[in-house]
Every structure is written in structure tokens, then in C-alpha cells.
Design a protein around this motif. Structure first.
Motif, PDB file in Angstrom:
ATOM      1  N   VAL A 114       0.831  -1.205   0.000  1.00 14.32           N
ATOM      2  CA  VAL A 114       0.000   0.000   0.000  1.00 14.32           C
ATOM      3  C   VAL A 114       0.865   1.254   0.000  1.00 14.32           C
ATOM      4  N   VAL A 115       1.918   1.263   0.813  1.00 14.36           N
ATOM      5  CA  VAL A 115       2.831   2.407   0.856  1.00 14.36           C
ATOM      6  C   VAL A 115       3.494   2.610  -0.501  1.00 14.36           C
ATOM      7  N   ILE A 116       3.921   1.526  -1.134  1.00 11.82           N
ATOM      8  CA  ILE A 116       4.531   1.605  -2.470  1.00 11.82           C
ATOM      9  C   ILE A 116       3.530   2.164  -3.472  1.00 11.82           C
ATOM     10  N   ALA A 117       2.273   1.710  -3.379  1.00 13.97           N
ATOM     11  CA  ALA A 117       1.225   2.217  -4.279  1.00 13.97           C
ATOM     12  C   ALA A 117       1.013   3.710  -4.073  1.00 13.97           C
ATOM     13  N   THR A 118       1.060   4.158  -2.820  1.00 14.85           N
ATOM     14  CA  THR A 118       0.890   5.585  -2.520  1.00 14.85           C
ATOM     15  C   THR A 118       2.036   6.409  -3.098  1.00 14.85           C
ATOM     16  N   ARG A 128       3.996   5.572  -5.607  1.00 17.32           N
ATOM     17  CA  ARG A 128       3.926   5.536  -7.070  1.00 17.32           C
ATOM     18  C   ARG A 128       2.863   6.485  -7.595  1.00 17.32           C
ATOM     19  N   ALA A 129       1.760   6.643  -6.838  1.00 16.42           N
ATOM     20  CA  ALA A 129       0.675   7.520  -7.283  1.00 16.42           C
ATOM     21  C   ALA A 129       0.996   8.990  -7.041  1.00 16.42           C
ATOM     22  N   ARG A 130       1.701   9.307  -5.955  1.00 16.23           N
ATOM     23  CA  ARG A 130       1.966  10.688  -5.572  1.00 16.23           C
ATOM     24  C   ARG A 130       3.386  11.139  -5.859  1.00 16.23           C
ATOM     25  N   GLY A 131       4.314  10.189  -5.945  1.00 17.69           N
ATOM     26  CA  GLY A 131       5.727  10.533  -5.985  1.00 17.69           C
ATOM     27  C   GLY A 131       6.236  10.656  -4.555  1.00 17.69           C
ATOM     28  N   VAL A 132       7.545  10.634  -4.392  1.00 15.88           N
ATOM     29  CA  VAL A 132       8.126  10.692  -3.056  1.00 15.88           C
ATOM     30  C   VAL A 132       7.795  12.016  -2.373  1.00 15.88           C
ATOM     31  N   LYS A 133       7.956  13.118  -3.111  1.00 14.99           N
ATOM     32  CA  LYS A 133       7.666  14.433  -2.530  1.00 14.99           C
ATOM     33  C   LYS A 133       6.188  14.578  -2.205  1.00 14.99           C
ATOM     34  N   GLY A 134       5.341  14.097  -3.108  1.00 18.14           N
ATOM     35  CA  GLY A 134       3.902  14.177  -2.873  1.00 18.14           C
ATOM     36  C   GLY A 134       3.478  13.355  -1.673  1.00 18.14           C
ATOM     37  N   TYR A 135       4.101  12.188  -1.522  1.00 17.06           N
ATOM     38  CA  TYR A 135       3.782  11.333  -0.369  1.00 17.06           C
ATOM     39  C   TYR A 135       4.224  12.002   0.934  1.00 17.06           C
ATOM     40  N   ALA A 136       5.433  12.586   0.917  1.00 17.68           N
ATOM     41  CA  ALA A 136       5.939  13.271   2.113  1.00 17.68           C
ATOM     42  C   ALA A 136       5.065  14.475   2.452  1.00 17.68           C
ATOM     43  N   LYS A 137       4.646  15.215   1.412  1.00 22.64           N
ATOM     44  CA  LYS A 137       3.792  16.388   1.625  1.00 22.64           C
ATOM     45  C   LYS A 137       2.451  15.977   2.208  1.00 22.64           C
ATOM     46  N   TYR A 138       1.902  14.869   1.692  1.00 21.87           N
ATOM     47  CA  TYR A 138       0.623  14.366   2.196  1.00 21.87           C
ATOM     48  C   TYR A 138       0.770  13.863   3.629  1.00 21.87           C
ATOM     49  N   PHE A 139       1.883  13.191   3.893  1.00 24.96           N
ATOM     50  CA  PHE A 139       2.099  12.584   5.212  1.00 24.96           C
ATOM     51  C   PHE A 139       2.262  13.648   6.291  1.00 24.96           C
ATOM     52  N   LYS A 158       1.263  16.890   6.053  1.00 21.85           N
ATOM     53  CA  LYS A 158       0.430  18.029   5.673  1.00 21.85           C
ATOM     54  C   LYS A 158       0.074  18.884   6.881  1.00 21.85           C
ATOM     55  N   SER A 159      -0.254  18.264   7.979  1.00 27.73           N
ATOM     56  CA  SER A 159      -0.583  18.968   9.212  1.00 27.73           C
ATOM     57  C   SER A 159      -0.327  18.020  10.382  1.00 27.73           C
ATOM     58  N   PRO A 160      -0.236  18.551  11.594  1.00 27.76           N
ATOM     59  CA  PRO A 160      -0.029  17.668  12.755  1.00 27.76           C
ATOM     60  C   PRO A 160      -1.106  16.595  12.885  1.00 27.76           C
ATOM     61  N   ILE A 161      -2.355  16.977  12.572  1.00 28.83           N
ATOM     62  CA  ILE A 161      -3.447  16.007  12.661  1.00 28.83           C
ATOM     63  C   ILE A 161      -3.285  14.937  11.596  1.00 28.83           C
ATOM     64  N   ASN A 162      -2.958  15.364  10.351  1.00 29.93           N
ATOM     65  CA  ASN A 162      -2.733  14.404   9.265  1.00 29.93           C
ATOM     66  C   ASN A 162      -1.589  13.459   9.589  1.00 29.93           C
ATOM     67  N   PHE A 163      -0.521  14.017  10.150  1.00 28.50           N
ATOM     68  CA  PHE A 163       0.635  13.194  10.498  1.00 28.50           C
ATOM     69  C   PHE A 163       0.245  12.139  11.532  1.00 28.50           C
ATOM     70  N   PHE A 164      -0.505  12.532  12.538  1.00 32.29           N
ATOM     71  CA  PHE A 164      -0.937  11.614  13.583  1.00 32.29           C
ATOM     72  C   PHE A 164      -1.821  10.513  12.993  1.00 32.29           C
ATOM     73  N   ILE A 165      -2.770  10.903  12.128  1.00 29.56           N
ATOM     74  CA  ILE A 165      -3.685   9.928  11.521  1.00 29.56           C
ATOM     75  C   ILE A 165      -2.931   8.958  10.617  1.00 29.56           C
ATOM     76  N   ASN A 166      -1.995   9.488   9.832  1.00 30.92           N
ATOM     77  CA  ASN A 166      -1.228   8.635   8.913  1.00 30.92           C
ATOM     78  C   ASN A 166      -0.332   7.647   9.663  1.00 30.92           C
ATOM     79  N   VAL A 167       0.295   8.123  10.723  1.00 31.33           N
ATOM     80  CA  VAL A 167       1.125   7.221  11.543  1.00 31.33           C
ATOM     81  C   VAL A 167       0.240   6.152  12.182  1.00 31.33           C
ATOM     82  N   LEU A 168      -0.936   6.572  12.641  1.00 32.99           N
ATOM     83  CA  LEU A 168      -1.869   5.628  13.255  1.00 32.99           C
ATOM     84  C   LEU A 168      -2.310   4.568  12.251  1.00 32.99           C
ATOM     85  N   ASP A 169      -2.548   4.997  11.008  1.00 32.98           N
ATOM     86  CA  ASP A 169      -2.939   4.059   9.951  1.00 32.98           C
ATOM     87  C   ASP A 169      -1.875   3.000   9.703  1.00 32.98           C
ATOM     88  N   LEU A 170      -0.616   3.418   9.769  1.00 29.36           N
ATOM     89  CA  LEU A 170       0.482   2.472   9.523  1.00 29.36           C
ATOM     90  C   LEU A 170       0.529   1.363  10.567  1.00 29.36           C
TER      91      LEU A 170
END
Length: 218
Positions: free
Chosen positions: A120-124, A126-137, A139-151
Motif C-alpha cells: 500500500v505504501v509503495i502504491a501511494t 507511485r501515485a503521488r511521488g516521493v515528494k507528494g507522499y511526504a507532503k501528504y504525510f 500536511k498537518s499535525p493532525i494528518n501526520f498523527f492519523i497517517n502514523v496511526l494508519d500504519l
């Protein structure tokens, strides 16, 4: 019912590497899949017939199932999803042949869940690019917390759901075989050993595909 898989033998390397029954059964399943794939695909013809026709229909149906969810990206992830599905079909139902299902061991289901989340991480990426994935990950403290929780929560959910259902089925069948060892075990085996095993395979593959779909669409 024993939760921890017993050690069958120890490889005399690095101070001793214990090989459990779970690993041995997984090796058996992999060997069966490799031999079966080689035997089935040997001598295939341009115009399918017999076994080749049946196998191609199954593969085509699975490809369509994945394509309906992943669209144009289906070819990238069908090999993984198909391999996991084939492995789980045998792993979840192998108790019919008198062997302990490896998926009643949390270590086996955790490894499968980890592979799915890595996919799933590889798919993300590939869809966003490394910079896009980092930017999404980040994006905000809340987004970061949710994304880490998802992992952590997604693989935990995949692993425990598969482990819990298979372990419960094996435990119930063990109790039935002890209580009524003649007729009922064969009847209940159709559900607990076969139907439930196939159902849990579908759930695991579907959830993995759903996570990949979310990664691609976002």
C-alpha cells in the motif's frame, strides 16, 4: 489448544535458528503451489481446453475483480493479490488434510499484513511521488498523527482479524472432534475448515485491495 507453534527442528546457524511447525507448513504450501503452477501451465496451447480452460477462466475472473477496483493500475497489483489469495486458500483450509493452518499463528498473519501494508505504501508513493507522499504525510499535525496511526492500525487489523477467525475455527473443530468424534466433525468441517477459510481469504484480499484503491485514488 496450543497458541504457540512448536519447534520442529533447529538450523545450526547463528547460535541456532528454530523452525516451527508454522514455517514447515508454509514451506509445504509454497512447494505445492510451485509444483501445481508448473504442472498446470506445462504444455499450454494457443486455444485453451480442459484444465487450461478452467484455470484461465479463474484467472480472468480474478483479473476482472481487481480491475473493477483498481482500474488501469490493476496489472501492477494483481500478481501480489493473486499470490496472497492462492496462499491463503491453502493456508486457511489445510486443516482438512490434518495439518495445522499457519494462519492460526499470529506471526504468520502479521507477516502477511506487513507485506500488504508495504504494498500500500509503495502504491501511494507511485501515485503521488516521493515528494507528494511526504507532503501528504506531513500536511498537518493532525494528518501526520492519523497517517502514523494508519500504519499501525491497518496491519494490526488485517493480522488479528485473520488470526482470530482461523484460530477460533480450529479451536471449535477441536472441541467438536473431542465431543462427538464420528459424524458431526465432517459436517461442521465444511463450514469451519472450508467455507470460513475461503471467506477469510476473500476478506484479507479485499481489504488489501481497498487500501491500495484508496492510495491510488487519493
Amino acid at each position: 489448544m496450543q497458541i504457540q507453534s512448536p519447534v520442529v527442528f533447529t538450523i545450526p546457524l547463528f547460535g541456532g535458528i528454530p523452525v516451527t511447525m508454522t514455517v514447515v507448513v508454509e514451506w509445504i504450501i509454497m512447494a505445492v503451489l510451485i509444483v501445481a503452477a508448473s504442472a498446470v501451465t506445462k504444455g499450454w496451447k494457443l486455444v485453451p481446453e480442459g484444465t487450461q480452460n478452467m484455470v484461465e477462466l479463474i484467472i480472468e475472473g480474478f483479473n476482472k475483480f481487481v480491475e473493477n477496483s483498481l482500474g488501469e493500475y490493476w496489472k501492477d497489483y494483481t500478481p501480489y493479490l493473486g499470490t496472497v489469495a492462492a496462499f491463503l486458500i491453502l493456508a486457511n483450509t489445510i486443516s482438512i488434510f490434518g495439518l495445522a493452518p499457519p494462519t492460526k499463528d499470529i506471526s504468520a498473519t502479521s507477516a502477511l499484513a506487513l507485506m500488504s501494508i508495504i504494498t500500500v505504501v509503495i502504491a501511494t508513493i507511485r501515485a503521488r511521488g516521493v515528494k507528494g507522499y511526504a507532503k501528504y504525510f506531513f500536511k498537518s499535525p493532525i494528518n501526520f498523527f492519523i497517517n502514523v496511526l494508519d500504519l499501525f492500525t491497518r496491519p494490526l487489523s488485517l493480522a488479528t482479524r485473520l488470526f482470530g477467525n482461523i484460530f477460533a475455527a480450529v479451536t471449535i473443530m477441536g472441541l467438536i472432534e473431542r465431543a462427538v468424534p464420528i459424524v458431526l466433525p465432517a459436517v461442521f468441517s465444511i463450514y469451519f475448515d472450508l467455507f470460513d477459510g475461503l471467506l477469510q481469504m476473500l476478506v484479507f484480499v479485499f481489504l488489501t485491495m481497498l487500501y491500495i484503491q484508496e492510495a491510488i485514488e487519493e
